[in-house]
Design a protein around this motif. Sequence first.
Motif, PDB file in Angstrom:
ATOM      1  N   SER A 420       0.826  -1.205   0.000  1.00 17.86           N
ATOM      2  CA  SER A 420       0.000   0.000   0.000  1.00 17.86           C
ATOM      3  C   SER A 420       0.860   1.255   0.000  1.00 17.86           C
ATOM      4  CB  SER A 420      -0.919   0.011   1.219  1.00 17.86           C
ATOM      5  OG  SER A 420      -1.615   1.241   1.306  1.00 17.86           O
ATOM      6  N   ASP A 422      -0.790   4.149   0.745  1.00 18.65           N
ATOM      7  CA  ASP A 422      -1.652   5.034   1.519  1.00 18.65           C
ATOM      8  C   ASP A 422      -1.207   4.995   2.977  1.00 18.65           C
ATOM      9  OD1 ASP A 422      -3.578   6.441   2.842  1.00 18.65           O
ATOM     10  OD2 ASP A 422      -5.275   5.220   2.170  1.00 18.65           O
ATOM     11  N   SER A 424      -2.359   6.216   5.631  1.00 19.77           N
ATOM     12  CA  SER A 424      -3.423   6.083   6.631  1.00 19.77           C
ATOM     13  C   SER A 424      -3.800   4.632   6.886  1.00 19.77           C
ATOM     14  CB  SER A 424      -4.663   6.871   6.203  1.00 19.77           C
ATOM     15  OG  SER A 424      -5.233   6.310   5.034  1.00 19.77           O
TER      16      SER A 424
END
Length: 645
Positions: A420, A422, A424
């Motif tokens: 990932s 991302d 978050s």
Amino acid sequence: MAENYGADQIQVLEGLEPVRKRPGMYIGTTGPRGLHHLVYEVVDNSVDEALAGHCQKIQVTLKADGSVVVVDDGRGIPTDIHPSTGRSALETVMTVLHAGGKFGGGGYKVSGGLHGVGISVVNALSEWVEVTVWREKKVHTQRFERGLPIGELAIAPCPDHRTGTAVQFKPDTQIFATGIEFDYNTLSGRLRELAYLNAGVEIVFTDERLELIKRDVPRCDVFHYAGGIKEYVAYINNDKQPIHEEIIFVSGERNNVQVEVALQWCSDAYTDNLLGFANNIRTIDGGTHLEGLKTVLTRTMNSIARKRNKLKESDSNLGGENIREGLTGVISVKVPDPEFEGQTKTKLGNMEVRGIVDSLVNETLTEYLEFRPAVADAILEKAIQAFNAAEAARRARELVRRKSVLESSTLPGKLADCSSRDPSESEIFIVEGDSAGGSAKQGRDRQFQAILPLRGKIINIEKTDDAKIYKNTEVQALITALGLGIKGDEFDSAQLRYHRIIIMTDADVDGAHIRTLLLTFFYRYQRAMVDQGFVYIACPPLYKIERGRNHYYCYSDRERNQIISGFPDNAKYDIQRFKGLGEMMPEQLWSTTMNPDTRTLKRVEIEDAAEADRIFTVLMGDRVAPRREFIETYGSRLDLTDLDI
């Protein structure tokens, strides 16, 4: 068949029903933090009386029955009939949301509090509340149960001329399902902080829960600091070596904004420690008051450096992070209409405050240092040393800056990154050694979990200058993998590569030491990471108990004993003690410690910033005497019978 949706399906919650229905909206959580928030709300009302000049003493007592009583010697809550409700003003503020003297009615010029949701919320979330008001030569009392008044306001003559308010409440176990036991240290940290921020106010904190605290007499602490935030800075720097003994103090008021600043530089510290407060609220996300302070410190010190020929005409200015190295500072502003921003509402947004802080500090600091050239020179010498060390560090800037395209950045070879991109949803486990790293890499979910093994113990950043920090291989790997940036730069969470940074070390002495060194690194290198809740500690099991085809993982000795006690007397069972994460099979590590559905994580939080700073200095600094004194004082209080070394 579609359901009819009409007016009869619109629910109207009366009085304090919304608070009991959705308590999290008003106090954030029904866990320990929300429980303690109730005490702060009541105390803040008394502090507001002190801010208005009508209260000198506040008494907070934890009672044996689980209740809390807060008594002040202020003016007393008004008890006459309120024109809007037809009830007494006391009953009105206790039972009506957003009723009080802090909404422009002239009762208070400045009010503090932790975003004051009001004493009515305390009333709503308590099993019972009893209020006593001494006012106008009378004593007024009224009881409330789960937000509702029980009977009318009782009035009796008062034998003396005292004034003030006493609020006693017991939190409701229907609301606080995790328990209503108050933590003395949590409350004392906030009460001490309030006493520092409001010079001259005396706060007496007493714990009468004798059975719980295992004492024959109540515990009592008195917080009273005539020197206010000057004493606060002295407390934080107690175990450091100050460059100048006298604490620089700024105090003034402009356009109804009150400003207090206390500053002291230390020679044996390599980071700055600036605490900001607005209306007694700790502004962990900064704001205009801290921005103004940092700006004026940089400009003023560079101006003095050129006047004293510490910087030549061709030299570039010293950076703000160089000037603030070794600085402990507290800034407290009182603003009539504060505007708070940020996700946690702990960032001051009032634009006018920046300029007011700038002008007041510039005047006082310039005058102070012009009359004390030796102090000015000593501070500037440390800043210039910091500047020179930072120049060496800046050569690593490209390594520690997170690139927008991660594939093009130079990440450490030992990092097993996640798929990932991302932050978050991404998390990184910092583990000790290749053995634990191997199990973690095999057991993880590669989509969102990264693994960074560290070799040995990282350097102790508490007593290390910047040049050595950036030369250390393990620290460099941490900085690069996490995307931390240069030490001293403003923290930008957008640059962070993972939003859950998880320390996962062995359950032994070495593991605890490595965990402490990592926490010291995060706290001193980029404390905003901790303040904003990005740092966690993993909780691997201590034991695996096998009995027949069944197995149990235990995370404490108590849990182990509970499971064993449930076996028949003649049962044959096996206990495995996990001393190192490398002893665990990858699937074991995943199911017990890394799987978000089954694991337990502890988020690292700072309840008392000043105490945290002091403890890091004592335990991780290079002065032996304070550390020995700490161990001698607190070591005797520990139960070491089951110590596993």
